[in-house]
Every structure is written in structure tokens, then in C-alpha cells.
Scaffold this motif. Structure first.
Motif, short mmCIF file in Angstrom:
data_model
loop_
_atom_site.label_atom_id
_atom_site.label_comp_id
_atom_site.label_asym_id
_atom_site.label_seq_id
_atom_site.Cartn_x
_atom_site.Cartn_y
_atom_site.Cartn_z
N ASP A 178 41.47 -29.30 -26.80
CA ASP A 178 41.41 -28.98 -28.23
C ASP A 178 42.20 -27.71 -28.54
O ASP A 178 42.89 -27.62 -29.56
CB ASP A 178 39.97 -28.81 -28.67
N ALA A 179 42.10 -26.72 -27.66
CA ALA A 179 42.84 -25.47 -27.87
C ALA A 179 44.34 -25.71 -27.82
O ALA A 179 45.10 -25.13 -28.60
CB ALA A 179 42.44 -24.45 -26.81
N ALA A 180 44.78 -26.59 -26.93
CA ALA A 180 46.20 -26.91 -26.83
C ALA A 180 46.69 -27.67 -28.06
O ALA A 180 47.72 -27.34 -28.66
CB ALA A 180 46.47 -27.73 -25.57
N ARG A 181 45.94 -28.69 -28.45
CA ARG A 181 46.36 -29.53 -29.58
C ARG A 181 46.28 -28.79 -30.90
O ARG A 181 47.01 -29.11 -31.85
CB ARG A 181 45.50 -30.79 -29.62
N GLY A 182 45.41 -27.80 -30.99
CA GLY A 182 45.24 -27.08 -32.24
C GLY A 182 46.13 -25.88 -32.43
O GLY A 182 46.12 -25.26 -33.49
N LEU A 183 46.93 -25.54 -31.42
CA LEU A 183 47.75 -24.33 -31.52
C LEU A 183 48.88 -24.48 -32.52
O LEU A 183 49.22 -23.52 -33.24
CB LEU A 183 48.31 -23.98 -30.14
N ASP A 184 49.49 -25.66 -32.56
CA ASP A 184 50.69 -25.83 -33.38
C ASP A 184 50.82 -27.33 -33.72
O ASP A 184 50.60 -28.17 -32.85
CB ASP A 184 51.92 -25.36 -32.58
N PRO A 185 51.19 -27.66 -34.97
CA PRO A 185 51.32 -29.08 -35.34
C PRO A 185 52.41 -29.82 -34.57
O PRO A 185 52.44 -31.05 -34.57
CB PRO A 185 51.62 -29.03 -36.84
N ARG A 186 53.30 -29.08 -33.92
CA ARG A 186 54.35 -29.74 -33.14
C ARG A 186 53.80 -30.34 -31.83
O ARG A 186 54.49 -31.12 -31.18
CB ARG A 186 55.48 -28.76 -32.84
N ILE A 187 52.59 -29.95 -31.46
CA ILE A 187 51.92 -30.63 -30.34
C ILE A 187 51.38 -31.94 -30.90
O ILE A 187 50.39 -31.97 -31.64
CB ILE A 187 50.79 -29.78 -29.75
N THR A 188 52.03 -33.04 -30.56
CA THR A 188 51.73 -34.32 -31.18
C THR A 188 50.97 -35.28 -30.27
O THR A 188 50.50 -36.31 -30.74
CB THR A 188 53.04 -35.00 -31.62
N LEU A 246 41.23 -26.40 -13.42
CA LEU A 246 41.43 -26.93 -14.77
C LEU A 246 42.92 -27.00 -15.04
O LEU A 246 43.64 -26.01 -14.83
CB LEU A 246 40.75 -26.02 -15.80
N VAL A 247 43.40 -28.15 -15.51
CA VAL A 247 44.81 -28.30 -15.87
C VAL A 247 44.90 -29.02 -17.21
O VAL A 247 44.13 -29.94 -17.48
CB VAL A 247 45.60 -29.07 -14.78
N VAL A 248 45.84 -28.56 -18.06
CA VAL A 248 46.04 -29.14 -19.39
C VAL A 248 47.52 -29.49 -19.54
O VAL A 248 48.39 -28.70 -19.18
CB VAL A 248 45.63 -28.16 -20.50
N GLN A 249 47.81 -30.70 -20.12
CA GLN A 249 49.19 -31.18 -20.24
C GLN A 249 49.45 -31.69 -21.67
O GLN A 249 49.29 -32.87 -21.95
CB GLN A 249 49.45 -32.31 -19.24
N PRO A 250 49.86 -30.81 -22.57
CA PRO A 250 50.19 -31.25 -23.92
C PRO A 250 51.60 -31.84 -23.99
O PRO A 250 52.44 -31.60 -23.11
CB PRO A 250 50.12 -29.95 -24.74
N LEU A 251 51.89 -32.61 -25.07
CA LEU A 251 53.20 -33.18 -25.32
C LEU A 251 53.68 -32.79 -26.71
O LEU A 251 52.88 -32.66 -27.64
CB LEU A 251 53.18 -34.71 -25.22
N GLN A 272 45.82 -23.03 -24.69
CA GLN A 272 46.82 -22.42 -25.57
C GLN A 272 48.09 -22.07 -24.81
O GLN A 272 49.20 -22.26 -25.33
CB GLN A 272 46.22 -21.18 -26.25
N GLU A 273 47.95 -21.59 -23.58
CA GLU A 273 49.14 -21.28 -22.79
C GLU A 273 49.90 -22.55 -22.45
O GLU A 273 51.14 -22.57 -22.44
CB GLU A 273 48.75 -20.53 -21.52
N ALA A 274 49.17 -23.64 -22.17
CA ALA A 274 49.84 -24.91 -21.92
C ALA A 274 50.63 -25.35 -23.14
O ALA A 274 51.76 -25.85 -23.01
CB ALA A 274 48.80 -25.98 -21.55
N ALA A 275 50.08 -25.18 -24.33
CA ALA A 275 50.80 -25.55 -25.55
C ALA A 275 52.03 -24.68 -25.75
O ALA A 275 53.10 -25.18 -26.11
CB ALA A 275 49.86 -25.43 -26.75
#
Length: 454
Positions: free
Chosen positions: A140-150, A183-188, A219-222
Motif C-alpha cells: 500500500d505504501a508503494a502504490r500510494g506514493l505516486d499515481p505513476r505506480i500503476t 520483506l520485499v516489494v516490487q512495484p510497476l 516507499q523506497e521500492a516505489a
């Protein structure tokens, strides 16, 4: 004092070792392990995978009249252990004699293993619900950082706790517990040319309370994903190259593969004849430290029961030693460095623990600001390394450095330089070593490399 699980595992290992000797083995060594593993993955806010498993296994190594054999089983019933012993002795009869395949001298084994704080008892009760909550918060933190994370490849939390026991038929028996949480996070993100840019960030620790917050990891992943937008090739040239800790770790792994005793006596390492010679800049100090408290690869003794230690592999740029188990040490007419690694079903072999390039005193940002033009590498891919010759060439991505600033994202390039020159051209070492992995480096800079692009 050992808890009930340690005591039971030690008793099983000691009994198997003694029974193997009674059945005809000259020497016997038993490695027993238990593990309880949990992995939870969420994607786009929903659970995608939950896996939980427990395992127990016993491995037996025997030597009989100079012939050795190793086998293992997950059947810890009396009949299963009897078959294990029978199989090991039968396999030894078929093996070729090898006079140096004997176990270490019992007098050399550890007597009073150190406590390295490798086990967090709170992770015994860390369950799927808690893991899911951490993963959801991070994604949620990754997806919510910036609308460009789609989109997202998800967030994964993994936990393991277990016990390892080692016993021989001559009275040695020791065990220790360990735990690990990651813990690992992978946004696109969608790039302008339609490409999907994938980034990631992660953290892993022995103890739960030391793990970075899920929000920080997400957030760092994003941010790392967004930084890749617009990545392109650059013209082929020679540039100074700054390696991030993630990229530097990949280089250190290749060097680590060249200092193992097996690679040396088999003549499969470009370093085989360079002991006591300068192989890197004088700033370079590399240690293998199995005694690092809470270290991800720390252990109180090695895979043969020898005391763990801190070994200086490279000091002031000079190659000081190789990493040796008992067998490779005998091959090279040396003493073991306490570097034996062993799986339950395999014989010992030389291996690293916490293999770290020690930090310098440079600020990582200053290493970039000092460059009029250069390359900052965040990750590498591919397999372009020849351990025998030291030739190195690998795909990379990162950022162009212009006038002391990271500017254009760069991808689809190749960086190359022989290892004999790469480590000697290090001209700055950062102060940002984070020992969260067994292989770790700070940020470091190589004065000149070939960068192949357009």
C-alpha cells in the motif's frame, strides 16, 4: 542450556553417529536440521500466496578404510535411520579411496561455541496473519506514493526458524538455533514507450524488531521504480563507475567464488597464484566474519564443527588467504580456515559466511558529486564472468552522472573490465555498509570502465 528441540536433535544426531561407528564406519559425522518456513505474498491488496512448511532431515557422512560417502533422509523413524546408516556404508564400499577425505582432528573442534544472537523466539509465533499485514502495509505504501505506480508484482514476507545440530562418533555434539525474516516489494510503472518498469526494495534481519518499517520499504521500492522511467542507452565510452551496494554485492559474489579453496586447487580461479600479491587498491579490505552478532550468515561453528572465526581475505589490497575447509586445506597443504559449509545431503565444501567489503570514509553522495561525467550502477544482470581468466562483462542499469548529479536513467548497456584491473581501480569507498546480507559492500567507485551502449 539447549532447549527441548536442540536436545532432541542433538540426541538423534549423536545416536546415528554412534550407531554408524558400531556398524563399521571408522569415523562418522551427522548433520541434523529442523526448519519451519512461512511465505506470504500479496498483490494489489489481496493475498496471492500463503505457504507454510516444516521439515526435518539428517545427513550422515562416513569414512571407512579411506572411502567416504554422504547420504541423507527425512525419515527420522528408527527404521529410516537404520536405512540411512546401511546406505552410507554400502556407498562407502563403492567409493574410490581418498587418503585425505578424513574428518578434522577432534582436538580442533569447537569446545565452547559463542552466542551470536541468531535466534528471535518471537518469530516462532509469527503467523500468516501477521505476515499478510506487513506485506499489505508495504505494498500500500508503494502504490500510494505516486499515481505513476500503476501496478505491482506484489510484496512478500518470508520467515524461517530452525535448529542445526552436528555430532560425531568421537563425542562432539553441538547445536544452535537461528531465525530470519525478510520483506520485499516490487512495484510497476508504465513508461512513455509502453514499457513496464519494475523496481524493488527489501530488508531482511535475524530479529523482527530490527526489520525496517513496511512503509519505508514500500516507499523506497516505489521511488526506485519511478527513477527508471525514461531509461535509455548511452553511447559507448569509458567512464568512472559508481556501484550502489546492491550492484557492488554482485561483484563481490564473483570475487568470493574465486577465493574458495576448491576453485583454487582445481585451478579454476584467476587468483590461484596471487596469494600475498596486491589484487586490489590499498583501500580494499575484505573479511569473512562468521562471528558477526546477528549476522545473516553467522554461525558458532562451521560445517565440520571447527570454531568460527573472522578471516581477513584481502587486507590493504593484498590477498591474504583463501577460504578453506578441511579437504581443500589438505589439498593445498594448509590448515582449515573454519570455512566448511555443508547441506544435509552433501559433503562439506569451502564457503563464505558474512563476506564483506569493509566501508571507507567517503560520503556516497560526494562520490557522485566529484564526477563531471560518470555512471551510477544500481543493478546488473547476466552471467558474463570467467573465473579462470577474470574477464568480466555484464548488463547493467542505473543513471548517467553529469556535473556531479545523477541525471538520465540508463538501461540496456554493458559494463566491462577484467577483475585484475577492476578491484585495483577502486578510488573511493563509501561509509554506508549495511550487513543485512552475507555478501555486502558499501557504495564504491571504479575510476574507469568500458560502457557499451549505442
Amino acid at each position: 542450556m539447549a532447549d527441548a528441540e536442540e536436545a532432541q536433535l542433538l540426541d538423534t544426531a549423536a545416536q546415528v553417529a554412534e550407531r554408524a561407528r558400531s556398524a563399521g564406519a571408522d569415523v562418522a559425522e551427522v548433520l541434523a536440521r529442523t526448519s519451519r518456513d512461512l511465505s506470504v505474498k500479496v498483490r494489489l491488496g489481496a493475498p496471492e500466496l500463503v505457504e507454510e512448511a516444516g521439515s526435518s532431515a539428517v545427513g550422515l557422512r562416513v569414512v571407512r578404510e579411506g572411502r567416504s560417502a554422504t547420504t541423507s533422509t527425512s525419515d527420522l523413524s528408527p527404521d529410516g535411520l537404520s536405512r540411512l546408516i546401511e546406505d552410507a556404508l554400502e556407498m562407502a564400499e563403492l567409493a574410490e579411496p581418498d587418503p585425505i577425505s578424513d574428518l578434522p582432528d577432534p582436538a580442533d573442534r569447537v569446545v565452547d561455541p559463542p552466542s551470536l544472537d541468531l535466534y528471535d523466539p518471537s518469530l516462532e509465533t509469527f503467523d500468516g496473519a501477521e505476515a499478510r499485514a506487513l506485506a499489505l502495509e508495504a505494498e500500500d505504501a508503494a502504490r500510494g506514493l505516486d499515481p505513476r505506480i500503476t501496478n505491482s508484482n506484489g510484496a512478500t514476507v518470508s520467515r524461517t526458524v530452525g535448529t542445526m545440530a552436528l555430532a560425531t562418533g568421537d563425542g562432539f555434539a553441538q547445536a544452535y538455533r537461528n531465525s530470519y525474516l525478510s520483506l520485499v516489494v516490487q512495484p510497476l510503472a508504465d513508461d512513455a514507450d509502453g514499457k513496464k518498469r519494475v523496481g524493488f526494495h527489501w530488508d531482511a534481519r535475524r530479529h523482527r524488531e530490527a526489520l525496517a518499517s513496511p512503509a519505508d520499504v514500500g516507499q523506497e521500492a516505489a521511488r526506485r521504480t519511478l527513477a527508471k522511467l525514461g531509461a535509455d542507452k548511452i553511447p559507448t565510452c569509458e567512464l568512472p563507475v559508481v556501484f550502489s551496494p546492491d550492484a557492488g554485492r554482485a561483484l563481490l559474489a564473483l570475487l568470493c567464488s574465486c577465493v574458495g579453496g576448491a576453485a583454487v586447487y582445481k585451478r579454476q580461479s584467476y587468483l590461484a597464484d596471487l596469494e600475498a600479491e596486491p589484487i586490489a587498491d590499498e583501500r580494499v579490505h575484505i573479511v569473512d566474519d562468521a562471528l558477526l552478532p546477528r549476522g545473516p550468515a553467522s554461525r558458532p561453528f562451521d560445517g565440520e564443527g571447527l570454531p568460527s572465526r573472522r578471516t581477513e581475505v584481502v587486507s590493504g589490497g593484498v590477498l591474504k588467504t583463501f577460504l578453506l575447509d578441511t579437504y581443500s586445506a589438505r589439498k593445498l597443504s594448509r590448515a582449515s580456515t573454519g570455512s566448511a559449509s555443508r547441506g544435509v545431503g552433501s559433503r562439506p565444501s569451502p564457503g563464505a559466511t558474512n563476506f564483506h567489503l569493509l566501508p571507507g570514509d567517503a560520503d556516497p553522495e560526494s562520490m557522485v558529486k566529484e564526477l563531471e561525467r560518470g555512471l551510477y550502477v544500481t543493478s546488473m544482470m547476466g552471467f558474463g564472468f570467467n573465473a579462470v581468466t577474470g574477464d568480466f562483462s555484464r548488463g547493467a542499469e542505473g543513471f548517467l552522472i553529469e556535473n556531479g548529479e545523477k541525471t538520465q536513467p540508463v538501461g540496456e548497456i554493458t559494463i566491462s573490465l577484467g577483475f585484475t584491473d577492476l578491484w585495483r581501480r577502486i578510488d573511493a569507498l563509501g561509509d554506508d555498509l549495511d550487513p543485512k546480507t552475507g555478501l555486502a559492500t558499501p557504495t564504491f567507485r571504479v575510476s574507469r570502465m568500458t560502457v557499451a551502449g549505442t
